[in-house]
Design an enzyme around this catalytic site. Structure first.
Site, PDB file in Angstrom:
ATOM      1  CD  GLU A 180     -11.120   8.061  44.449  1.00  0.00           C
ATOM      2  OE1 GLU A 180     -12.334   8.079  44.147  1.00  0.00           O
ATOM      3  OE2 GLU A 180     -10.332   7.256  43.963  1.00  0.00           O
ATOM      4  CE1 TYR A 182      -6.939  11.838  50.133  1.00  0.00           C
ATOM      5  CE2 TYR A 182      -8.174  11.513  48.111  1.00  0.00           C
ATOM      6  CZ  TYR A 182      -6.969  11.546  48.787  1.00  0.00           C
ATOM      7  OH  TYR A 182      -5.799  11.295  48.114  1.00  0.00           O
ATOM      8  NE  ARG A 230     -13.293  10.992  41.270  1.00  0.00           N
ATOM      9  CZ  ARG A 230     -12.049  10.596  41.179  1.00  0.00           C
ATOM     10  NH1 ARG A 230     -11.065  11.406  41.536  1.00  0.00           N
ATOM     11  NH2 ARG A 230     -11.747   9.399  40.724  1.00  0.00           N
ATOM     12  CG  HIS A 268      -6.366   6.702  48.323  1.00  0.00           C
ATOM     13  ND1 HIS A 268      -6.314   6.449  46.974  1.00  0.00           N
ATOM     14  CD2 HIS A 268      -6.468   8.046  48.436  1.00  0.00           C
ATOM     15  CE1 HIS A 268      -6.376   7.583  46.305  1.00  0.00           C
ATOM     16  NE2 HIS A 268      -6.478   8.571  47.173  1.00  0.00           N
ATOM     17  CD  GLN A 355       6.787   0.942  35.587  1.00  0.00           C
ATOM     18  OE1 GLN A 355       6.165   0.200  34.853  1.00  0.00           O
ATOM     19  NE2 GLN A 355       8.093   1.095  35.482  1.00  0.00           N
TER      20      GLN A 355
HETATM   21  P1  FAD Z   1      15.126  -4.033  24.994  1.00  0.00           P
HETATM   22  O1  FAD Z   1      13.688  -3.990  25.306  1.00  0.00           O
HETATM   23  O2  FAD Z   1      15.902  -5.201  25.398  1.00  0.00           O
HETATM   24  O3  FAD Z   1      15.260  -3.835  23.422  1.00  0.00           O
HETATM   25  C1  FAD Z   1      16.485  -3.977  22.723  1.00  0.00           C
HETATM   26  C2  FAD Z   1      16.202  -4.354  21.290  1.00  0.00           C
HETATM   27  O4  FAD Z   1      17.402  -4.298  20.556  1.00  0.00           O
HETATM   28  C3  FAD Z   1      15.687  -5.764  21.114  1.00  0.00           C
HETATM   29  O5  FAD Z   1      14.459  -5.761  20.396  1.00  0.00           O
HETATM   30  C4  FAD Z   1      16.784  -6.470  20.350  1.00  0.00           C
HETATM   31  O6  FAD Z   1      16.282  -7.457  19.446  1.00  0.00           O
HETATM   32  C5  FAD Z   1      17.412  -5.321  19.605  1.00  0.00           C
HETATM   33  N1  FAD Z   1      18.811  -5.548  19.194  1.00  0.00           N
HETATM   34  C6  FAD Z   1      19.851  -5.883  19.979  1.00  0.00           C
HETATM   35  N2  FAD Z   1      20.963  -5.973  19.257  1.00  0.00           N
HETATM   36  C7  FAD Z   1      20.626  -5.689  17.971  1.00  0.00           C
HETATM   37  C8  FAD Z   1      21.339  -5.613  16.741  1.00  0.00           C
HETATM   38  N3  FAD Z   1      22.645  -5.836  16.681  1.00  0.00           N
HETATM   39  N4  FAD Z   1      20.649  -5.298  15.618  1.00  0.00           N
HETATM   40  C9  FAD Z   1      19.325  -5.033  15.665  1.00  0.00           C
HETATM   41  N5  FAD Z   1      18.609  -5.111  16.797  1.00  0.00           N
HETATM   42  C10 FAD Z   1      19.255  -5.416  17.936  1.00  0.00           C
HETATM   43  N6  FAD Z   1       9.456  -2.306  32.430  1.00  0.00           N
HETATM   44  C11 FAD Z   1       8.688  -1.408  33.004  1.00  0.00           C
HETATM   45  O7  FAD Z   1       9.045  -0.237  33.048  1.00  0.00           O
HETATM   46  N7  FAD Z   1       7.472  -1.741  33.534  1.00  0.00           N
HETATM   47  C12 FAD Z   1       7.012  -2.995  33.485  1.00  0.00           C
HETATM   48  O8  FAD Z   1       5.922  -3.265  33.978  1.00  0.00           O
HETATM   49  C13 FAD Z   1       7.798  -3.973  32.887  1.00  0.00           C
HETATM   50  N8  FAD Z   1       7.386  -5.243  32.832  1.00  0.00           N
HETATM   51  C14 FAD Z   1       8.151  -6.166  32.214  1.00  0.00           C
HETATM   52  C15 FAD Z   1       7.690  -7.463  32.143  1.00  0.00           C
HETATM   53  C16 FAD Z   1       8.435  -8.418  31.486  1.00  0.00           C
HETATM   54  C17 FAD Z   1       7.928  -9.825  31.431  1.00  0.00           C
HETATM   55  C18 FAD Z   1       9.671  -8.064  30.889  1.00  0.00           C
HETATM   56  C19 FAD Z   1      10.492  -9.100  30.154  1.00  0.00           C
HETATM   57  C20 FAD Z   1      10.148  -6.785  30.983  1.00  0.00           C
HETATM   58  C21 FAD Z   1       9.397  -5.821  31.659  1.00  0.00           C
HETATM   59  N9  FAD Z   1       9.839  -4.520  31.795  1.00  0.00           N
HETATM   60  C22 FAD Z   1       9.045  -3.589  32.366  1.00  0.00           C
HETATM   61  C23 FAD Z   1      11.197  -4.129  31.411  1.00  0.00           C
HETATM   62  C24 FAD Z   1      11.251  -3.369  30.078  1.00  0.00           C
HETATM   63  O9  FAD Z   1      10.608  -4.108  29.084  1.00  0.00           O
HETATM   64  C25 FAD Z   1      12.701  -3.099  29.742  1.00  0.00           C
HETATM   65  O10 FAD Z   1      13.265  -2.318  30.747  1.00  0.00           O
HETATM   66  C26 FAD Z   1      12.815  -2.352  28.421  1.00  0.00           C
HETATM   67  O11 FAD Z   1      12.255  -3.107  27.395  1.00  0.00           O
HETATM   68  C27 FAD Z   1      14.264  -2.049  28.090  1.00  0.00           C
HETATM   69  O12 FAD Z   1      14.269  -1.309  26.907  1.00  0.00           O
HETATM   70  P2  FAD Z   1      15.496  -1.270  25.904  1.00  0.00           P
HETATM   71  O13 FAD Z   1      14.959  -0.641  24.677  1.00  0.00           O
HETATM   72  O14 FAD Z   1      16.662  -0.660  26.560  1.00  0.00           O
HETATM   73  O15 FAD Z   1      15.886  -2.781  25.624  1.00  0.00           O
HETATM   74  P1  NAP Z   2      15.301  -7.176  39.124  1.00  0.00           P
HETATM   75  O1  NAP Z   2      14.140  -6.435  39.643  1.00  0.00           O
HETATM   76  O2  NAP Z   2      16.632  -6.618  39.277  1.00  0.00           O
HETATM   77  O3  NAP Z   2      15.235  -8.631  39.774  1.00  0.00           O
HETATM   78  C1  NAP Z   2      16.172  -9.599  39.537  1.00  0.00           C
HETATM   79  C2  NAP Z   2      15.993 -10.743  40.540  1.00  0.00           C
HETATM   80  O4  NAP Z   2      16.968 -11.717  40.333  1.00  0.00           O
HETATM   81  C3  NAP Z   2      16.075 -10.315  41.977  1.00  0.00           C
HETATM   82  O5  NAP Z   2      15.046 -10.994  42.675  1.00  0.00           O
HETATM   83  C4  NAP Z   2      17.432 -10.807  42.444  1.00  0.00           C
HETATM   84  O6  NAP Z   2      17.177 -11.057  43.786  1.00  0.00           O
HETATM   85  C5  NAP Z   2      17.688 -11.987  41.529  1.00  0.00           C
HETATM   86  N1  NAP Z   2      19.086 -12.157  41.145  1.00  0.00           N
HETATM   87  C6  NAP Z   2      19.921 -11.198  40.664  1.00  0.00           C
HETATM   88  N2  NAP Z   2      21.136 -11.760  40.387  1.00  0.00           N
HETATM   89  C7  NAP Z   2      21.038 -13.069  40.673  1.00  0.00           C
HETATM   90  C8  NAP Z   2      21.954 -14.155  40.587  1.00  0.00           C
HETATM   91  N3  NAP Z   2      23.179 -13.994  40.156  1.00  0.00           N
HETATM   92  N4  NAP Z   2      21.527 -15.377  40.969  1.00  0.00           N
HETATM   93  C9  NAP Z   2      20.271 -15.546  41.415  1.00  0.00           C
HETATM   94  N5  NAP Z   2      19.371 -14.553  41.519  1.00  0.00           N
HETATM   95  C10 NAP Z   2      19.744 -13.327  41.136  1.00  0.00           C
HETATM   96  O7  NAP Z   2      15.118  -7.417  37.574  1.00  0.00           O
HETATM   97  P2  NAP Z   2      13.950  -8.051  36.740  1.00  0.00           P
HETATM   98  O8  NAP Z   2      12.947  -8.785  37.523  1.00  0.00           O
HETATM   99  O9  NAP Z   2      14.679  -8.801  35.708  1.00  0.00           O
HETATM  100  O10 NAP Z   2      13.247  -6.803  36.115  1.00  0.00           O
HETATM  101  C11 NAP Z   2      13.942  -5.937  35.215  1.00  0.00           C
HETATM  102  C12 NAP Z   2      13.389  -4.549  35.285  1.00  0.00           C
HETATM  103  O11 NAP Z   2      12.101  -4.521  34.726  1.00  0.00           O
HETATM  104  C13 NAP Z   2      13.313  -4.081  36.710  1.00  0.00           C
HETATM  105  O12 NAP Z   2      14.108  -2.951  36.901  1.00  0.00           O
HETATM  106  C14 NAP Z   2      11.889  -3.741  36.913  1.00  0.00           C
HETATM  107  O13 NAP Z   2      11.751  -2.442  37.452  1.00  0.00           O
HETATM  108  C15 NAP Z   2      11.264  -3.768  35.539  1.00  0.00           C
HETATM  109  N6  NAP Z   2       9.959  -4.390  35.690  1.00  0.00           N
HETATM  110  C16 NAP Z   2       9.007  -3.684  36.318  1.00  0.00           C
HETATM  111  C17 NAP Z   2       7.791  -4.252  36.532  1.00  0.00           C
HETATM  112  C18 NAP Z   2       6.701  -3.477  37.200  1.00  0.00           C
HETATM  113  O14 NAP Z   2       5.638  -4.005  37.444  1.00  0.00           O
HETATM  114  N7  NAP Z   2       6.883  -2.218  37.506  1.00  0.00           N
HETATM  115  C19 NAP Z   2       7.542  -5.543  36.133  1.00  0.00           C
HETATM  116  C20 NAP Z   2       8.546  -6.254  35.512  1.00  0.00           C
HETATM  117  C21 NAP Z   2       9.763  -5.670  35.311  1.00  0.00           C
HETATM  118  P3  NAP Z   2      18.164 -11.804  44.785  1.00  0.00           P
HETATM  119  O15 NAP Z   2      19.488 -11.194  44.522  1.00  0.00           O
HETATM  120  O16 NAP Z   2      17.635 -11.510  46.157  1.00  0.00           O
HETATM  121  O17 NAP Z   2      18.040 -13.227  44.487  1.00  0.00           O
HETATM  122 FE1  SF4 Z   3       1.028   6.943  34.647  1.00  0.00          FE
HETATM  123 FE2  SF4 Z   3       1.998   7.181  32.167  1.00  0.00          FE
HETATM  124 FE3  SF4 Z   3       1.896   4.784  33.314  1.00  0.00          FE
HETATM  125 FE4  SF4 Z   3      -0.329   6.054  32.509  1.00  0.00          FE
HETATM  126  S1  SF4 Z   3       1.328   5.291  31.228  1.00  0.00           S
HETATM  127  S2  SF4 Z   3      -0.045   5.022  34.443  1.00  0.00           S
HETATM  128  S3  SF4 Z   3       0.173   8.140  32.987  1.00  0.00           S
HETATM  129  S4  SF4 Z   3       3.121   6.510  33.983  1.00  0.00           S
END
Ligand code: FAD
Ligand code: NAP
Ligand code: SF4
Length: 691
Positions: A180, A182, A230, A268, A355
């Site tokens: 890595e 080191y 390693r 790294h 994460q």
């Molecule tokens: P949600 O995932 O929004 O789930 C809520 C659920 O409630 C939904 O399935 C909805 O249908 C259901 N629901 C709502 N109202 C009702 C009702 N009245 N009756 C029954 N069901 C209902 N997060 C990360 O940490 N790492 C990532 O790399 C990452 N990548 C992402 C990439 C993408 C493209 C997207 C879209 C999201 C990503 N996220 C990532 C974000 C992550 O998916 C969300 O933060 C997470 O799913 C939020 O969880 P939640 O359970 O609070 O809400």
């Molecule tokens: P986010 O990280 O908060 O990004 C939202 C984006 O929209 C920002 O670029 C913001 O930047 C823009 N924005 C916000 N309000 C706006 C407005 N009114 N008009 C125009 N632009 C606006 O949220 P997200 O991309 O939706 O992701 C949601 C969560 O999922 C995040 O917290 C993230 O951590 C998680 N996630 C993580 C990963 C990962 O790889 N770890 C991947 C996907 C998602 P400006 O305000 O500068 O325009």
């Molecule tokens: Fe780290 Fe858990 Fe994500 Fe695996 S799933 S990379 S152990 S945070």
């Protein structure tokens, strides 16, 4: 999910499925109960000797879960080699005494345990760092001092002394961190070793440090002590070690007394990802196989092996003798007993997101796990039997709802889980459509099985109403109803070319050839990956290596060649309003991978944008030019994907309050800003643990 030819699609369901993985390994003086190594992880509990009880419980939990051999986080043999001021060292007798509870805890549960000796060299984050030559690492502001010849011998003696202290502490051996990038690796590679004395120049001189360390340790500890080394198979940096040198090093180390080789891939500072989720499973096993054929001692394969099917296939082919996994044991401490018991479908799979583990470590926080928030907090978050089981309704089966419902049911509560969609996962079901995030499907698979096992009553396709909840006779209602994509208040937002990321990723809408993505957070960046890829290179090792420029190490030194990414099928522009660099808020250890991928695919980045309107001509904006002047511009596109964050979905809350039903908000329903699945799952499990 079929991840590549190494990984059969269906999880095994009977106990005889992994005979190679479960086979003991007799090392002559000690027998490991199986071929599973828990690789070294710096959890943060090692530092300062304050949290060794937590650390002992952390290892005991994994040992109880069946791991054969545990390797601790890194402990430096010298003060100069500390990762940062106050980081872990093994230099004094009182340190050895303090480690006793750790070795006793692991042994009591049947695992062998090694102390990792890690000298950080020029990666040490302090001004007194040392290395082979005075060359600064690109990822560290501190420039190391070059060790003088006598100091090199002192350091070798320090390694031997630490190994002796490890033996006194009850460890079964040590792992010498030689990969890595080191300290030891820095002596091995011409990139960082430009010495002209007996420790530099020829390959024999450059490998002398590693060989002398092993010799000195063996002389101190005798024959019945594991020395695991390693070895860096692929440095993945310019002027890394040629493959012939790696093999010669292995031979010399074996002669000097190494018991087992563990393997490492990439320094790294390498600009090739080696462990993030977009790296295909088992991507580097082919190189490990070459080492296994070359040496006479056991070799452990590592990097992106997270499920038993692949681990078994690696061993069955004879590509390695052991499999080393680290993060998978944060995600599921019971990985081995589940695999051994034919219950692989119950494994909580590490999705390689970094994460809650590496991103925590690199920002000074204790390592945990996104899919298992109890990792590293074993003594703090405990799912005991509930004294009075309650009837609980959980609304929404995204990460928050799935985690809350199953943790509650595990404690004996009676749980009904309602989901409007006909599938589980919420936003996670969209995340797993992103090329490079296919692993996220494993989390949905895990919870699907967990729901069955814990007896949660699942109601899919049920849009639950206030009346359902008010009349359901529940003691508790949990609103885990998540988030909805933010709709922008922008002239022309209802133009037919505009869609939300949810519409795009769910397959409801298709993007054209020229696309603007509004919002450059995690989702905006992911959407760009989706738009610029054809297929899933992260499921195909050869394709992925071509994209990132990883070659057979027998050709270019260090295994590094020119990347040849497949061209993007679309022209994509990614915009944000902030003037800061795009992707700045992404994960510490993963952000650079996304930024490099977007650059490789030619995604145009626009920061400091003001959005004016959308019409048939495209997206009208003002942006800052290089001199900081405002420039009006029309981006001619046929599709605009809005990724501008989310808003909490709480449409049931007011009605419930009026009906006198109190509700607990979890995950996105609670706070949408900066929500990720880590926070959603953590909040759900912690709430469930205290009900
Ligand atoms: P949600 O995932 O929004 O789930 C809520 C659920 O409630 C939904 O399935 C909805 O249908 C259901 N629901 C709502 N109202 C009702 C009702 N009245 N009756 C029954 N069901 C209902 N997060 C990360 O940490 N790492 C990532 O790399 C990452 N990548 C992402 C990439 C993408 C493209 C997207 C879209 C999201 C990503 N996220 C990532 C974000 C992550 O998916 C969300 O933060 C997470 O799913 C939020 O969880 P939640 O359970 O609070 O809400
Ligand atoms: P986010 O990280 O908060 O990004 C939202 C984006 O929209 C920002 O670029 C913001 O930047 C823009 N924005 C916000 N309000 C706006 C407005 N009114 N008009 C125009 N632009 C606006 O949220 P997200 O991309 O939706 O992701 C949601 C969560 O999922 C995040 O917290 C993230 O951590 C998680 N996630 C993580 C990963 C990962 O790889 N770890 C991947 C996907 C998602 P400006 O305000 O500068 O325009
Ligand atoms: Fe780290 Fe858990 Fe994500 Fe695996 S799933 S990379 S152990 S945070």
């Amino acid at each position: 999910m079929s991840l590549d030819q190494n990984a059969p699609a269906a999880p095994a369901t009977d106990g005889t499925a992994y005979p190679h993985l479960m086979e003991p390994l007799d090392l002559g003086f000690i027998t490991l109960r199986n071929r599973v190594v828990m690789g070294s992880m710096h959890t943060g509990m090692e530092d300062g000797y304050r949290n060794l009880d937590d650390l002992a419980e952390f290892y005991a939990t994994r040992a109880r879960g069946g791991v054969g051999l545990i390797v601790t986080g890194g402990f430096s043999p010298t003060a100069a080699g500390m990762l940062y001021p106050g980081a872990s060292v093994m230099t004094l007798r009182r340190h050895a005494r303090a480690h006793r509870p750790i070795t006793e805890a692991a042994h009591a549960e049947g695992a062998a345990i090694l102390l990792q000796l890690l000298h950080a060299g020029r990666y040490a984050y302090h001004p007194l760092s040392v290395s082979a030559s005075r060359i600064k690492a690109p990822i560290n502001p501190f420039t190391p001092f070059a060790l003088r010849g006598g100091q090199v011998w002192d350091t070798i003696e320090a390694f031997a002394r630490s190994a002796r202290l490890a033996a006194q502490a009850g460890y079964d051996g040590v792992e010498i961190m030689g990969s890595e990038g080191y300290f030891i690796n820095q002596f091995l590679a011409p990139r960082t070793n430009q010495r002209r004395d007996g420790w530099g120049g020829s390959a024999a001189n450059r490998r002398r440090l590693a060989v002398e360390i092993v010799r000195a340790i063996r002389a101190q500890v005798g024959p019945d002590f594991v020395i695991q080394y390693r070895i860096s198979l692929l440095d993945l940096v310019p002027d890394g070690q040629p493959w012939a040198e790696v093999l010669d090093l292995a031979t010399a180390l074996e002669d000097a007394g190494v018991t087992i080789f563990n393997t490492g891939i990439g320094w790294h500072e390498a600009r090739v990802p080696t462990i993030v989720t977009s790296v295909p499973r088992g991507a580097f096993v082919d190189v490990t196989a070459q080492l296994t054929r070359h040496v006479g001692v056991p070799v452990a394969a590592s990097n992106r092996i997270n499920m038993p099917e692949l681990a078994e296939a690696v061993l069955a082919r004879g590509d390695a003798d052991l499999v080393s996994m680290a993060r998978p044991f944060l995600a599921d401490p019971e990985w081995v007993v589940k695999a051994g018991g034919g219950r692989a479908d119950e494994i909580n799979t590490c999705i390689a997101c970094n994460q809650a583990c590496l991103d925590h470590t690199f920002t000074g926080r204790r390592a945990s796990c996104l899919v298992n928030p109890r990792a590293g907090h074993e003594r703090e978050v405990v799912l005991t039997s509930a004294p009075t089981p309650q009837r609980v309704a959980v609304v929404g089966a995204g990460p928050a709802g799935m985690a809350t419902a199953t943790a509650l049911a595990e404690r004996g509560h009676h749980v009904d889980l309602y989901e409007a969609n006909d599938h589980l996962g919420g936003q996670f079901a969209l995340a797993m459509k992103i090329p490079g995030k296919e692993e996220f499907a494993e989390t949905v698979r895990y919870f699907t099985r967990r729901i069955e096992l814990t007896g949660v009553r699942l109601h899919l396709g049920k849009q639950v109403t206030v009346a359902d909840l008010a009349e359901g006779g529940f003691d508790q209602v949990v609103l885990a109803s998540g988030v909805t994509p933010r709709v922008l208040d922008l002239p022309g937002i209802d133009h037919p070319c505009v869609m939300s990321y949810a519409e795009l990723l769910s397959g409801a809408r298709e993007a054209g050839q020229r696309v603007a993505v509004i919002g450059a957070g995690g989702i905006g960046v992911d959407v760009c990956e989706y738009l610029t890829h054809v297929g899933h290179p992260s499921l195909n090792i050869a394709e992925w290596k071509k994209e990132w420029g990883v070659a057979d190490p027998a050709r270019p030194p260090g295994g590094l060649t020119e990347p040849a990414p497949a061209p993007s099928p679309r022209e994509v522009t990614l915009l944000q309003r902030k003037p800061t660099p795009i992707g700045k808020g992404l994960g510490k250890t993963t952000g650079w991978v996304h930024r490099a991928a977007l650059a490789a695919k030619g995604v145009r980045l626009v920061r400091g944008a003001t959005y004016h309107r959308i019409d048939d001509a495209g997206l009208h904006i003002t942006r800052l030019d290089r001199e900081g002047r405002s420039v009006e511009q029309v981006i001619p596109v046929d599709t605009i994907v809005v990724c501008a964050g989310q808003e909490s979905r709480r449409d049931l809350l007011e009605g419930l309050q009026s009906a006198g039903v109190s509700a607990q908000l979890i995950g996105g329903a609670d706070v949408a800003a900066e929500l990720d699945a880590k926070r959603a799952i953590d909040q759900g499990v912690r709430w469930a643990a205290q009900l």
